[in-house]
Write a protein that holds these residues in place. Structure first.
Motif, mmCIF file in Angstrom:
data_model
loop_
_atom_site.group_PDB
_atom_site.id
_atom_site.type_symbol
_atom_site.label_atom_id
_atom_site.label_comp_id
_atom_site.label_asym_id
_atom_site.label_seq_id
_atom_site.Cartn_x
_atom_site.Cartn_y
_atom_site.Cartn_z
ATOM 1 N N LEU A 32 0.665 -0.734 0.574
ATOM 2 C CA LEU A 32 0.144 0.181 -0.063
ATOM 3 C C LEU A 32 1.078 1.593 0.018
ATOM 4 O O LEU A 32 1.682 1.333 0.953
ATOM 5 N N VAL A 33 0.536 1.802 -0.796
ATOM 6 C CA VAL A 33 1.803 3.579 -0.897
ATOM 7 C C VAL A 33 0.238 4.098 -1.326
ATOM 8 O O VAL A 33 -0.010 4.049 -2.396
ATOM 9 N N LYS A 34 1.381 5.405 -0.879
ATOM 10 C CA LYS A 34 -0.274 6.689 -1.294
ATOM 11 C C LYS A 34 0.853 7.733 -1.816
ATOM 12 O O LYS A 34 1.052 7.584 -2.876
ATOM 13 N N SER A 35 1.919 9.227 -1.014
ATOM 14 C CA SER A 35 2.522 9.760 -1.785
ATOM 15 C C SER A 35 3.119 9.218 -3.058
ATOM 16 O O SER A 35 3.374 10.255 -4.347
ATOM 17 N N ASP A 36 4.373 8.129 -2.434
ATOM 18 C CA ASP A 36 4.794 7.130 -3.452
ATOM 19 C C ASP A 36 4.162 6.701 -4.775
ATOM 20 O O ASP A 36 5.390 6.233 -5.850
ATOM 21 N N TYR A 37 3.051 6.464 -4.862
ATOM 22 C CA TYR A 37 2.528 5.188 -5.748
ATOM 23 C C TYR A 37 2.513 5.474 -6.995
ATOM 24 O O TYR A 37 2.951 4.287 -8.234
ATOM 25 N N PRO A 38 2.852 6.691 -7.901
ATOM 26 C CA PRO A 38 3.015 6.958 -9.004
ATOM 27 C C PRO A 38 4.527 6.935 -9.408
ATOM 28 O O PRO A 38 4.959 5.687 -11.010
ATOM 29 N N GLU A 39 5.520 6.450 -8.314
ATOM 30 C CA GLU A 39 6.750 6.450 -8.801
ATOM 31 C C GLU A 39 6.922 5.399 -8.756
ATOM 32 O O GLU A 39 7.280 4.384 -9.280
ATOM 33 N N VAL A 40 6.357 4.246 -7.295
ATOM 34 C CA VAL A 40 7.357 2.781 -7.436
ATOM 35 C C VAL A 40 6.005 2.599 -8.814
ATOM 36 O O VAL A 40 5.997 1.016 -8.657
ATOM 37 N N SER A 41 4.471 2.444 -8.456
ATOM 38 C CA SER A 41 3.734 1.454 -9.801
ATOM 39 C C SER A 41 4.436 1.615 -11.110
ATOM 40 O O SER A 41 4.082 0.949 -11.317
ATOM 41 N N GLN A 42 5.180 2.613 -11.377
ATOM 42 C CA GLN A 42 6.371 1.951 -12.634
ATOM 43 C C GLN A 42 6.864 2.330 -12.811
ATOM 44 O O GLN A 42 7.998 1.555 -13.523
ATOM 45 N N HIS A 43 8.132 1.933 -11.743
ATOM 46 C CA HIS A 43 9.456 1.882 -11.414
ATOM 47 C C HIS A 43 9.485 1.262 -9.988
ATOM 48 O O HIS A 43 11.185 0.407 -10.443
ATOM 49 N N GLY A 44 8.682 0.490 -9.933
ATOM 50 C CA GLY A 44 9.161 -0.467 -8.494
ATOM 51 C C GLY A 44 9.836 0.519 -7.073
ATOM 52 O O GLY A 44 9.775 1.479 -6.657
ATOM 53 N N LEU A 45 10.568 -0.770 -6.508
ATOM 54 C CA LEU A 45 11.863 0.139 -5.456
ATOM 55 C C LEU A 45 12.951 0.019 -5.460
ATOM 56 O O LEU A 45 13.609 -1.141 -6.326
ATOM 57 N N VAL A 46 13.887 0.293 -5.047
ATOM 58 C CA VAL A 46 15.238 0.392 -5.023
ATOM 59 C C VAL A 46 15.880 0.555 -3.651
ATOM 60 O O VAL A 46 15.574 1.007 -2.742
ATOM 61 N N VAL A 47 16.159 -0.450 -3.524
ATOM 62 C CA VAL A 47 16.765 -0.160 -2.173
ATOM 63 C C VAL A 47 18.487 -0.033 -1.889
ATOM 64 O O VAL A 47 18.619 -1.278 -2.874
ATOM 65 N N GLU A 48 18.650 0.360 -0.944
ATOM 66 C CA GLU A 48 20.305 0.369 -1.138
ATOM 67 C C GLU A 48 21.212 0.296 -0.140
ATOM 68 O O GLU A 48 20.286 0.848 1.546
ATOM 69 N N SER A 49 21.815 -1.215 0.575
ATOM 70 C CA SER A 49 21.903 -1.387 1.818
ATOM 71 C C SER A 49 22.963 -1.948 1.942
ATOM 72 O O SER A 49 24.049 -2.209 0.834
ATOM 73 N N LYS A 50 23.279 -1.903 3.844
ATOM 74 C CA LYS A 50 24.670 -2.158 3.927
ATOM 75 C C LYS A 50 25.254 -3.708 3.737
ATOM 76 O O LYS A 50 25.985 -4.319 3.350
ATOM 77 N N ASP A 51 23.613 -5.097 3.565
ATOM 78 C CA ASP A 51 23.927 -6.037 3.105
ATOM 79 C C ASP A 51 24.312 -5.981 1.253
ATOM 80 O O ASP A 51 23.825 -7.711 0.764
ATOM 81 N N GLY A 52 23.855 -4.864 0.341
ATOM 82 C CA GLY A 52 23.749 -5.172 -0.861
ATOM 83 C C GLY A 52 22.898 -4.474 -1.640
ATOM 84 O O GLY A 52 21.316 -4.631 -0.862
ATOM 85 N N ASN A 53 23.336 -3.868 -2.489
ATOM 86 C CA ASN A 53 22.251 -3.249 -3.349
ATOM 87 C C ASN A 53 21.446 -3.659 -4.441
ATOM 88 O O ASN A 53 21.543 -4.995 -5.140
ATOM 89 N N PHE A 54 19.717 -3.493 -4.282
ATOM 90 C CA PHE A 54 19.088 -4.362 -4.642
ATOM 91 C C PHE A 54 18.377 -3.517 -5.698
ATOM 92 O O PHE A 54 17.165 -2.118 -4.703
ATOM 93 N N ASN A 55 16.960 -4.093 -6.338
ATOM 94 C CA ASN A 55 15.696 -3.432 -6.996
ATOM 95 C C ASN A 55 14.770 -4.127 -7.299
ATOM 96 O O ASN A 55 15.692 -5.299 -7.936
ATOM 97 N N LEU A 56 13.858 -3.945 -7.116
ATOM 98 C CA LEU A 56 13.049 -4.169 -7.819
ATOM 99 C C LEU A 56 12.213 -3.343 -8.788
ATOM 100 O O LEU A 56 11.262 -2.895 -8.204
#
Length: 336
Positions: A32-56
């Protein structure tokens, strides 16, 4: 890959991170996404992590809970200041035999959720996470990530470790999330408050990061004194926290990098403060057992004043205004 489906209510620094990890591991996750819905619905999620970066690049994102499928596990990752929305957004998305997993700070939240969902199982998770949202659908994980999971029963009676909580824990562990299971959720909540009450409260009142609070002998002593009062509150409910736990929390904080607490971030960004869940509820719980916590009450009264002034200023000046000249991304972390 687990067989359980997950709904994430609140796709921010905390819900977005854990949900993304579950999705990456192959679980069925709906966000469930509110203000970020346009971006997330089109491009998914980006995670930068100390355990390794990944994109969905593609996730199941929704801006209306009524469009979401009913799920086995509904993860509540909203701020507690938004919990007035739960009676509207929880029932449509939870299966009749499902679980609501509350990943929020404070005391007594599971009891409130249980009243909303009736016979649906409710669990609580205590998150030790340093993470922040740096842009729409963009999460930066800086440190930690462990969750302590416990099952809720009426009046917080200890439940033991059930098969369902083991199943959920296995999904999280397979996603690379460290999990600890507790038989006594109420004890776990009070233990988390040993850290949350002094550091969240004082960071706002004194405009300080954790390292600044620990560097000064006067504020360090005040932190320790507040921690002792939290243990008195716990004792009033029959939960004993040993003195050694206080020293562990102090040592733990001394080793942390300069840290801006979640309540301080909310204050700086003109968002409502979680005063009631983190401080008001423990105060009222102790008072119901005829135990007074004078220093915590003083903290509560000061925070209530600042929160009211912040809300008034926010209405008059508009959102996004900062209360001071700190860079909002310096020390910007969430979850602890």
């Amino acid at each position: 890959m687990g067989n359980l489906s997950y709904a994430i209510l609140g796709t921010g620094a905390l819900g977005g991170f854990y949900g993304a990890k579950l999705e990456k591991a192959g679980n069925k996750v709906h966000f469930l996404v509110k203000s970020d819905y346009p971006e997330v619905s089109q491009h998914g999620l980006v995670v930068e992590s100390k355990d390794g970066n990944f994109n969905l690049p593609q996730v199941q994102a929704y801006n209306d809970v009524k469009k979401m499928p009913r799920c086995d596990v509904v993860v509540v990752a909203l701020k507690t200041t938004q919990n007035h929305l739960l009676p509207q957004i929880l029932p449509p998305v939870i299966k009749d035999d499902g679980v609501v997993l509350v990943l929020q700070n404070g005391l007594g939240i599971e009891a409130e959720v249980a009243q909303i969902v009736g016979n649906v199982k409710v669990m609580g998770g205590l998150c030790f996470l340093c993470s922040n949202k740096v842009g729409p659908g963009h999460i930066r994980h800086l440190d930690y990530g462990q969750i302590t999971l416990g099952e809720y029963a009426s009046n917080y009676h200890p439940t033991g470790i059930t098969d369902r909580i083991k199943e959920i824990a296995e999904d999280f562990q397979n996603a690379g999330i460290a999990i600890e299971l507790t038989e006594d959720l109420l004890l776990g909540r009070w233990q988390k408050l040993v850290w949350n009450i002094p550091y969240n409260g004082l960071s706002v009142i004194l405009n300080a990061t954790t390292d600044e609070l620990m560097a000064d002998i006067s504020t360090r002593n005040l932190v320790e004194s507040l921690m002792y009062e939290v243990t008195l509150g716990a004792k009033s409910t029959g939960r004993i926290i040993p003195e050694s736990f206080i020293q562990t929390m102090l040592d733990y904080t001394m080793k942390m990098k300069p840290y801006r607490t979640s309540m301080k971030i909310d204050f700086d960004e003109y968002r409502p403060l979680e005063v009631e869940a983190i401080i008001g509820n423990p105060l009222r719980t102790a008072a119901a057992h005829d135990v007074s916590l004078p220093q915590i009450r003083c903290l509560y009264q000061q925070l209530k004043f600042l929160d009211a002034r912040l809300r008034n200023s926010s209405r008059s000046q508009g959102s996004g205004v900062k209360l001071n000249n700190q860079n909002p991304d310096s020390f910007k972390k969430s979850g602890i």
